[in-house]
Design a protein around this motif. Sequence first.
Motif, PDB file in Angstrom:
ATOM      1  N   ILE A 209     -31.950  80.059  58.977  1.00 28.15           N
ATOM      2  CA  ILE A 209     -30.704  80.821  58.858  1.00 28.15           C
ATOM      3  C   ILE A 209     -30.248  81.374  60.197  1.00 28.15           C
ATOM      4  O   ILE A 209     -29.080  81.732  60.360  1.00 28.15           O
ATOM      5  N   ALA A 210     -31.159  81.419  61.183  1.00 29.84           N
ATOM      6  CA  ALA A 210     -30.793  81.938  62.504  1.00 29.84           C
ATOM      7  C   ALA A 210     -29.709  81.102  63.157  1.00 29.84           C
ATOM      8  O   ALA A 210     -28.957  81.608  64.001  1.00 29.84           O
ATOM      9  N   ILE A 211     -29.604  79.840  62.774  1.00 29.44           N
ATOM     10  CA  ILE A 211     -28.516  79.015  63.296  1.00 29.44           C
ATOM     11  C   ILE A 211     -27.183  79.663  62.937  1.00 29.44           C
ATOM     12  O   ILE A 211     -26.301  79.835  63.789  1.00 29.44           O
ATOM     13  N   GLY A 212     -27.035  80.043  61.690  1.00 34.12           N
ATOM     14  CA  GLY A 212     -25.798  80.687  61.256  1.00 34.12           C
ATOM     15  C   GLY A 212     -25.574  82.026  61.909  1.00 34.12           C
ATOM     16  O   GLY A 212     -24.462  82.351  62.332  1.00 34.12           O
ATOM     17  N   SER A 213     -26.628  82.827  62.010  1.00 31.46           N
ATOM     18  CA  SER A 213     -26.495  84.138  62.642  1.00 31.46           C
ATOM     19  C   SER A 213     -26.029  84.012  64.085  1.00 31.46           C
ATOM     20  O   SER A 213     -25.132  84.732  64.533  1.00 31.46           O
ATOM     21  N   LEU A 214     -26.655  83.110  64.831  1.00 30.14           N
ATOM     22  CA  LEU A 214     -26.321  82.945  66.248  1.00 30.14           C
ATOM     23  C   LEU A 214     -24.912  82.391  66.436  1.00 30.14           C
ATOM     24  O   LEU A 214     -24.150  82.861  67.286  1.00 30.14           O
ATOM     25  N   VAL A 215     -24.562  81.382  65.654  1.00 24.01           N
ATOM     26  CA  VAL A 215     -23.227  80.800  65.768  1.00 24.01           C
ATOM     27  C   VAL A 215     -22.162  81.850  65.457  1.00 24.01           C
ATOM     28  O   VAL A 215     -21.159  81.974  66.169  1.00 24.01           O
ATOM     29  N   GLY A 216     -22.382  82.637  64.419  1.00 23.76           N
ATOM     30  CA  GLY A 216     -21.407  83.667  64.069  1.00 23.76           C
ATOM     31  C   GLY A 216     -21.330  84.776  65.083  1.00 23.76           C
ATOM     32  O   GLY A 216     -20.237  85.230  65.450  1.00 23.76           O
ATOM     33  N   SER A 217     -22.482  85.223  65.585  1.00 27.13           N
ATOM     34  CA  SER A 217     -22.499  86.321  66.551  1.00 27.13           C
ATOM     35  C   SER A 217     -21.908  85.900  67.889  1.00 27.13           C
ATOM     36  O   SER A 217     -21.300  86.714  68.601  1.00 27.13           O
ATOM     37  N   ALA A 218     -22.081  84.616  68.243  1.00 29.21           N
ATOM     38  CA  ALA A 218     -21.603  84.113  69.532  1.00 29.21           C
ATOM     39  C   ALA A 218     -20.173  83.600  69.480  1.00 29.21           C
ATOM     40  O   ALA A 218     -19.659  83.104  70.481  1.00 29.21           O
ATOM     41  N   ARG A 219     -19.541  83.719  68.343  1.00 31.93           N
ATOM     42  CA  ARG A 219     -18.149  83.268  68.229  1.00 31.93           C
ATOM     43  C   ARG A 219     -17.246  84.247  68.987  1.00 31.93           C
ATOM     44  O   ARG A 219     -17.239  85.439  68.714  1.00 31.93           O
ATOM     45  N   ASP A 220     -16.522  83.760  69.970  1.00 35.57           N
ATOM     46  CA  ASP A 220     -15.598  84.579  70.760  1.00 35.57           C
ATOM     47  C   ASP A 220     -16.314  85.654  71.567  1.00 35.57           C
ATOM     48  O   ASP A 220     -15.728  86.706  71.870  1.00 35.57           O
ATOM     49  N   ALA A 221     -17.588  85.437  71.905  1.00 34.38           N
ATOM     50  CA  ALA A 221     -18.319  86.412  72.711  1.00 34.38           C
ATOM     51  C   ALA A 221     -19.472  85.705  73.407  1.00 34.38           C
ATOM     52  O   ALA A 221     -19.941  84.650  72.970  1.00 34.38           O
TER      53      ALA A 221
END
Length: 304
Positions: free
Chosen positions: A106-118
């Motif tokens: 699930i860390a794939i999703g967490s990282l992709v979401g957190s790194a979106r536009d940042a």
Amino acid sequence: MTRRVRILGAPTDYGANRRGVDMGPSAIRYAGLASALEAAGTSCHDAGDLSVPRMEERDPDAEEPPAGTARFLRETREVCTALADRVADSIDAGATPLALGGDHSIAIGSLVGSARDARIGAIWFDAHGDMNTPTTSPSGNVHGMPLAAALGVGDFSEAAYDWANAVGLNASNVVLVGLRSLDDDERAAIHDSDVTAYTMSDIDERGIADVVDDALAAATAGTDGIHVSLDLDWLDPTVAPGVGTPVRGGVTYREAHLAMEAVARSGDLRSMELVEVNPVLDQHNETASLSVELAASAFGKRVL
């Protein structure tokens, strides 16, 4: 200003080879997560779980993306894509997302979401490196691949895996803390990357405080905040027995709390996940309760 925390459950075991970790979010909630976060001074909202079909309910006839030896990659992609959207939405709403696994895929999703536009950094508290790819993995279990996926390593540099790449995450801002179990190809991948890695030997020699201070410095350099990925198998199995891949020689109870307290003091926590709690293997919900305690420390719980 009171920090707002949004709890996001991702009850999946697609990435693991032992059943039961999908019940982790429920066990962590049952251990009193929301009340512990409130007591730590946050405003907590539980947004519930993602809809994750049981492994037995998957569609065997659905088209698989290029997968190498990765197991259940299609299902993992669906879960992580949904989680990425919810993580990004939480941050946009001014809340700090706290994702509950489920296995470490699930860390794939967490990282992709957190790194979106940042631009973000990441600290990976884990016994394992999670830098395998579909080609190098000896098991095919995606919970051993999320960091490689997010960084676009090896197979994950191909266009078919764009969904898994965290574009705002650079390897130079990624720090692995507490390693003690690596595959040969995974070890080589870490050496060939700009990722910073600290083994348990480093913690033994230098102490957890110095290692985590250096990890925070690397993860925060030029970033908008950090993602903390806490795999409960980072701790010694005598402290956290309810995990799917225990490895002897992990950090102690107090070392783990000190690390989370350092994260809280930094003021740079942007997103976080707790993963690999397996109630089937646990004793009296001990590991889930420990997860709650550590989350509270990461979000600012103090003795005085």
